[in-house]
Design a protein around this motif. Structure first.
Motif, short mmCIF file in Angstrom:
data_model
loop_
_atom_site.label_atom_id
_atom_site.label_comp_id
_atom_site.label_asym_id
_atom_site.label_seq_id
_atom_site.Cartn_x
_atom_site.Cartn_y
_atom_site.Cartn_z
N LEU A 212 0.83 -1.20 0.00
CA LEU A 212 0.00 0.00 0.00
C LEU A 212 0.86 1.25 0.00
O LEU A 212 1.95 1.29 0.58
CB LEU A 212 -0.90 0.02 1.25
CG LEU A 212 -1.86 -1.16 1.41
CD1 LEU A 212 -2.51 -1.09 2.79
CD2 LEU A 212 -2.91 -1.14 0.33
N GLU A 213 0.37 2.30 -0.64
CA GLU A 213 1.00 3.62 -0.58
C GLU A 213 0.10 4.50 0.28
O GLU A 213 -0.97 4.93 -0.14
CB GLU A 213 1.17 4.20 -1.98
CG GLU A 213 2.14 3.42 -2.85
CD GLU A 213 2.35 4.05 -4.22
OE1 GLU A 213 1.79 5.14 -4.45
OE2 GLU A 213 3.06 3.45 -5.03
N ILE A 214 0.53 4.77 1.52
CA ILE A 214 -0.28 5.49 2.48
C ILE A 214 0.03 6.98 2.42
O ILE A 214 1.18 7.39 2.56
CB ILE A 214 -0.03 4.97 3.91
CG1 ILE A 214 -0.24 3.46 3.96
CG2 ILE A 214 -0.92 5.68 4.91
CD1 ILE A 214 -1.64 3.02 3.65
N ASP A 215 -0.99 7.79 2.20
CA ASP A 215 -0.81 9.24 2.16
C ASP A 215 -2.07 9.91 2.71
O ASP A 215 -3.13 9.86 2.09
CB ASP A 215 -0.54 9.71 0.72
CG ASP A 215 -0.15 11.18 0.66
OD1 ASP A 215 -0.96 12.03 1.05
OD2 ASP A 215 0.97 11.46 0.21
N ALA B 278 -11.36 -2.38 2.43
CA ALA B 278 -12.02 -1.20 1.86
C ALA B 278 -11.10 -0.28 1.06
O ALA B 278 -11.53 0.36 0.11
CB ALA B 278 -12.69 -0.40 2.99
N GLY B 279 -9.85 -0.17 1.48
CA GLY B 279 -8.96 0.77 0.79
C GLY B 279 -9.27 2.20 1.19
O GLY B 279 -9.10 2.60 2.34
N TYR C 299 -15.26 -0.13 8.68
CA TYR C 299 -14.11 -0.17 7.78
C TYR C 299 -13.08 -1.18 8.30
O TYR C 299 -12.75 -1.21 9.48
CB TYR C 299 -13.47 1.22 7.71
CG TYR C 299 -12.23 1.32 6.86
CD1 TYR C 299 -12.28 1.89 5.59
CD2 TYR C 299 -10.99 0.86 7.32
CE1 TYR C 299 -11.13 2.00 4.81
CE2 TYR C 299 -9.85 0.96 6.54
CZ TYR C 299 -9.93 1.52 5.28
OH TYR C 299 -8.80 1.61 4.50
N HIS C 300 -12.55 -2.02 7.37
CA HIS C 300 -11.46 -2.92 7.75
C HIS C 300 -10.53 -3.13 6.56
O HIS C 300 -10.97 -3.38 5.44
CB HIS C 300 -12.00 -4.28 8.19
CG HIS C 300 -10.91 -5.25 8.55
ND1 HIS C 300 -10.18 -5.16 9.72
CD2 HIS C 300 -10.41 -6.32 7.86
CE1 HIS C 300 -9.29 -6.14 9.75
NE2 HIS C 300 -9.40 -6.85 8.64
N ASP C 301 -9.22 -3.02 6.83
CA ASP C 301 -8.21 -3.26 5.80
C ASP C 301 -6.90 -3.63 6.49
O ASP C 301 -6.89 -3.96 7.68
CB ASP C 301 -8.05 -2.02 4.91
CG ASP C 301 -7.59 -2.38 3.50
OD1 ASP C 301 -6.58 -3.09 3.37
OD2 ASP C 301 -8.23 -1.95 2.52
N GLN C 302 -5.81 -3.55 5.75
CA GLN C 302 -4.50 -3.79 6.34
C GLN C 302 -4.25 -2.76 7.45
O GLN C 302 -4.80 -1.66 7.42
CB GLN C 302 -3.41 -3.71 5.28
CG GLN C 302 -3.53 -4.79 4.20
CD GLN C 302 -2.42 -4.72 3.19
OE1 GLN C 302 -1.24 -4.62 3.54
NE2 GLN C 302 -2.76 -4.79 1.91
N ASN C 303 -3.41 -3.13 8.39
CA ASN C 303 -3.23 -2.32 9.60
C ASN C 303 -2.86 -0.87 9.30
O ASN C 303 -3.35 0.06 9.95
CB ASN C 303 -2.17 -2.96 10.51
CG ASN C 303 -2.08 -2.27 11.85
OD1 ASN C 303 -3.08 -2.13 12.56
ND2 ASN C 303 -0.90 -1.81 12.21
N GLU C 304 -1.97 -0.66 8.30
CA GLU C 304 -1.55 0.70 7.98
C GLU C 304 -2.73 1.57 7.55
O GLU C 304 -2.83 2.74 7.92
CB GLU C 304 -0.49 0.70 6.86
CG GLU C 304 0.80 0.00 7.23
CD GLU C 304 0.81 -1.46 6.83
OE1 GLU C 304 1.90 -1.99 6.59
OE2 GLU C 304 -0.27 -2.08 6.77
#
Length: 266
Positions: A48-51, A98-99, A118-123
């Motif tokens: 993932l690219e978190i911003d 969800a993203g 909402y649920h997704d990867q921890n980050e």
């Protein structure tokens, strides 16, 4: 030529040059997926690219304009309204994998009584929780785990996410007793009775990364849901991305395609 290229794309050596040659090869041959010999998805699959600013901008754009976001199941709002659950005091909707918050913004605009989980990867969970707190969003709840036995939903939605979850059966088991409907969209299935195990595919259409996903045996998956008291009430081909294809795999896998499935608890 396509078969030869597909054969080359399977190998690890290709992974090292994907970012350089991948876009050119994809433009010429439009090969989306190839088989692998993996038995499990890689640990660091689907990075993932978190911003914060970008995610907040996406949310605000949908919330404050008439923009309809990309949704892997384009009739999601219609299904909610037609299900009979829409007349309830509050709709509880879990977006699993969800993203971003674009779907949340879209549903919130069109539903006055929505509780969105909402649920997704921890980050991503941490990022969305920060947006929720900063913007004081009341009808949004981030779920980091499913240990809370009091959690319950009207709908659980896997929007093009189920096939990227390493142990997707365990993920489903977490919500079987907590929901009335399960919606699985844009997920690849095949219908070969002699190939029981899920196949792991390498995804090639993204220039910035290689992802891996399951190609799922439809009959086996359906039986798994039925065993856990969910009946299939709708099955359609997914055509949200019109040019996606499995041409290089059609000879081996019967009726291989992207599908949308809706299950209802018995």
């Amino acid at each position: 030529m396509r078969e030869l290229v597909s054969f080359f794309l399977k190998f690890k050596i290709y992974n090292n040059i994907h970012k350089v040659l991948g876009p050119k090869i994809f433009k010429l041959f439009k090969i989306f997926f190839v088989e692998t010999n993996f038995e499990k998805l890689p640990v660091l699959n689907h990075p993932l690219e978190i911003d914060y600013k970008k995610e907040l901008k996406k949310y605000n754009l949908v919330k404050k304009t008439k923009l309809r976001p990309f949704v892997s199941y384009s009739h999601i709002l219609d299904i909610i309204k037609l299900s009979g659950q829409f007349k309830k005091r509050e709709i509880k909707f879990l977006d699993f994998g969800a993203g971003n918050l674009e779907l949340f913004a879209y549903l919130s605009k069109n539903m006055s009584k929505l509780k969105y989980f909402y649920h997704d990867q921890n980050e991503y969970n941490l990022l969305i929780e920060k947006i929720k707190n900063d913007k004081k969003i009341k009808n949004l709840e981030v779920i980091k785990n499913f240990k809370n036995k009091s959690l319950n939903f009207d709908f659980v939605y896997f929007g093009g996410s189920l096939q990227y979850i390493n142990d997707y059966k365990s993920a489903l088991k977490k919500i079987f007793k907590k929901t009335k409907f399960i919606i699985i969209s844009q997920t690849p299935f095949h219908f070969n009775e002699n190939i029981q195990n899920d196949i792991i595919l390498k995804q090639l259409n993204l220039s910035y990364a290689l992802n891996y996903l399951y190609l799922i045996n439809y009959q086996k998956f359906k039986k798994f849901l039925q065993k856990n008291k969910f009946n299939l009430i709708s099955m359609t081909h997914n055509r949200v991305i019109k040019f996606i294809n499995f041409k290089n795999l059609k000879k081996k896998y019967k009726n291989i395609d992207m599908y949308d499935l809706i299950f209802e608890k018995k």
